[in-house]
Design an enzyme around this catalytic site. Sequence first.
Site, PDB file in Angstrom:
ATOM      1  N   GLU A 145       7.803  11.925   1.287  1.00  0.00           N
ATOM      2  CA  GLU A 145       8.797  12.593   0.434  1.00  0.00           C
ATOM      3  C   GLU A 145       9.018  14.059   0.793  1.00  0.00           C
ATOM      4  O   GLU A 145       9.702  14.781   0.083  1.00  0.00           O
ATOM      5  CB  GLU A 145       8.370  12.476  -1.033  1.00  0.00           C
ATOM      6  CG  GLU A 145       8.121  11.057  -1.509  1.00  0.00           C
ATOM      7  CD  GLU A 145       9.329  10.151  -1.357  1.00  0.00           C
ATOM      8  OE1 GLU A 145      10.466  10.665  -1.448  1.00  0.00           O
ATOM      9  OE2 GLU A 145       9.144   8.943  -1.130  1.00  0.00           O
ATOM     10  N   HIS A 274      16.678   2.763  -8.426  1.00  0.00           N
ATOM     11  CA  HIS A 274      16.586   4.221  -8.439  1.00  0.00           C
ATOM     12  C   HIS A 274      16.707   4.760  -9.872  1.00  0.00           C
ATOM     13  O   HIS A 274      17.606   5.555 -10.175  1.00  0.00           O
ATOM     14  CB  HIS A 274      17.693   4.817  -7.563  1.00  0.00           C
ATOM     15  CG  HIS A 274      17.265   6.014  -6.763  1.00  0.00           C
ATOM     16  ND1 HIS A 274      16.369   5.928  -5.737  1.00  0.00           N
ATOM     17  CD2 HIS A 274      17.602   7.323  -6.856  1.00  0.00           C
ATOM     18  CE1 HIS A 274      16.190   7.112  -5.196  1.00  0.00           C
ATOM     19  NE2 HIS A 274      16.914   7.987  -5.870  1.00  0.00           N
ATOM     20  N   ASP A 278      14.128  11.769  -9.938  1.00  0.00           N
ATOM     21  CA  ASP A 278      13.240  12.161  -8.839  1.00  0.00           C
ATOM     22  C   ASP A 278      11.969  11.330  -8.958  1.00  0.00           C
ATOM     23  O   ASP A 278      11.646  10.808 -10.030  1.00  0.00           O
ATOM     24  CB  ASP A 278      12.920  13.658  -8.945  1.00  0.00           C
ATOM     25  CG  ASP A 278      12.217  14.186  -7.699  1.00  0.00           C
ATOM     26  OD1 ASP A 278      12.211  13.484  -6.676  1.00  0.00           O
ATOM     27  OD2 ASP A 278      11.662  15.310  -7.764  1.00  0.00           O
ATOM     28  N   GLY A 281      10.425   7.037  -5.045  1.00  0.00           N
ATOM     29  CA  GLY A 281       9.636   6.484  -3.955  1.00  0.00           C
ATOM     30  C   GLY A 281       8.165   6.375  -4.307  1.00  0.00           C
ATOM     31  O   GLY A 281       7.543   5.318  -4.133  1.00  0.00           O
ATOM     32  N   TYR A 312      10.396   2.312   7.727  1.00  0.00           N
ATOM     33  CA  TYR A 312      10.365   2.096   6.273  1.00  0.00           C
ATOM     34  C   TYR A 312      11.767   2.224   5.688  1.00  0.00           C
ATOM     35  O   TYR A 312      12.261   1.313   4.995  1.00  0.00           O
ATOM     36  CB  TYR A 312       9.405   3.120   5.674  1.00  0.00           C
ATOM     37  CG  TYR A 312       9.290   3.175   4.169  1.00  0.00           C
ATOM     38  CD1 TYR A 312       9.092   2.034   3.404  1.00  0.00           C
ATOM     39  CD2 TYR A 312       9.322   4.405   3.514  1.00  0.00           C
ATOM     40  CE1 TYR A 312       8.940   2.112   2.024  1.00  0.00           C
ATOM     41  CE2 TYR A 312       9.172   4.500   2.143  1.00  0.00           C
ATOM     42  CZ  TYR A 312       8.983   3.349   1.397  1.00  0.00           C
ATOM     43  OH  TYR A 312       8.830   3.441   0.031  1.00  0.00           O
TER      44      TYR A 312
END
Length: 349
Positions: A145, A274, A278, A281, A312
């Site tokens: 990230e 999503h 934030d 992931g 990925y």
Amino acid sequence: MKTLLKNAREQKGFKTREVAQLLGIDQALISKFENGSRKPTKDQVIKLASLLEIDLETLMVTWLKEKIIYEIGQDDFALKAINLVRQEMENSSLAVKKSLSKNLSLLLEEIDILKAKLDQFRQFDSHRITQALELEYTFESNRIEGNTMTLRETDLVINEGLTISGKSMREHLEIINHQEAIAYIKHLTEKNTPLTEREVLAIHNLILRGINSEDAGRYRKVQVMIKGSSFLPPQPFLVSKEMEDFFIWHETNKKNLHPIVLAAELHERLVTIHPFIDGNGRTSRLAMNLILLQNGYVIANIKGDYENQMQYYNALETAQTKNNKEDFLLFIAQTEKESLERYLEIIGQ
């Protein structure tokens, strides 16, 4: 079954006490397995087959046969019921196998052999080994990230409580928060707590704690783009509905899919929705690893170097834009296999 187990143990030269110690169960249970007064669980059958070097299929078929006979006895309708069950299971098995490629099926078999081997040596686990591997996981997951802390700096922040000169407060908090999130999913594993909305929101709350308190543990209310992908997630007002469908999917499939496939697809579905402004992931990878831990596997540690990141993200984008999850499932399965191999190497097996 009792004859198979006793003969195999004697051929290996093991005493019942030694078998019990290697499997981490009571010695009296081994004796009961061998005299037929107690049946092992499915997990114990897999471990016994690996330890005593009995063909797994032979032992599993024998175990299931005795289990079925014990359950239905000599009921007049038993044979008719068994024939119906056979037809249904054959249809279901065919559907599942068709959905898995040959490469993925072979990889899953290799993974389960490694897991069975690891299960024999769980007594060699140590807090020190676990701590080191979790440190690496925190480092790699944050590196994906964009966190610039090195592995050594991550270690100093977690284990020494130090602050690293030139690094932002956010980067420090990402490390601390991720480590606490790992502790949380381990706690859920120990308590055998199923994955629900509450747990996903709690994981996300830990990830963003002190970084973005307003959005921590809350679904996003604005549109965002997925990092590394051109795929556009659902409109904001659909997030809650998408998540509701996500948990229904998980509940429906958690007993039908191989745990690796379940964990990988859960990750892909969650990161595609999503749901957060934030931390998607990290949260998705932690949710995936919760499923793996709850099924007796080890943390699948996706590396954060450029090559692995690209593989990925590309696999994710293919799943999202072309509705083809094969590359992503293979990527996660391969990551889990490598993590298992590393774990066995560390404990000297």
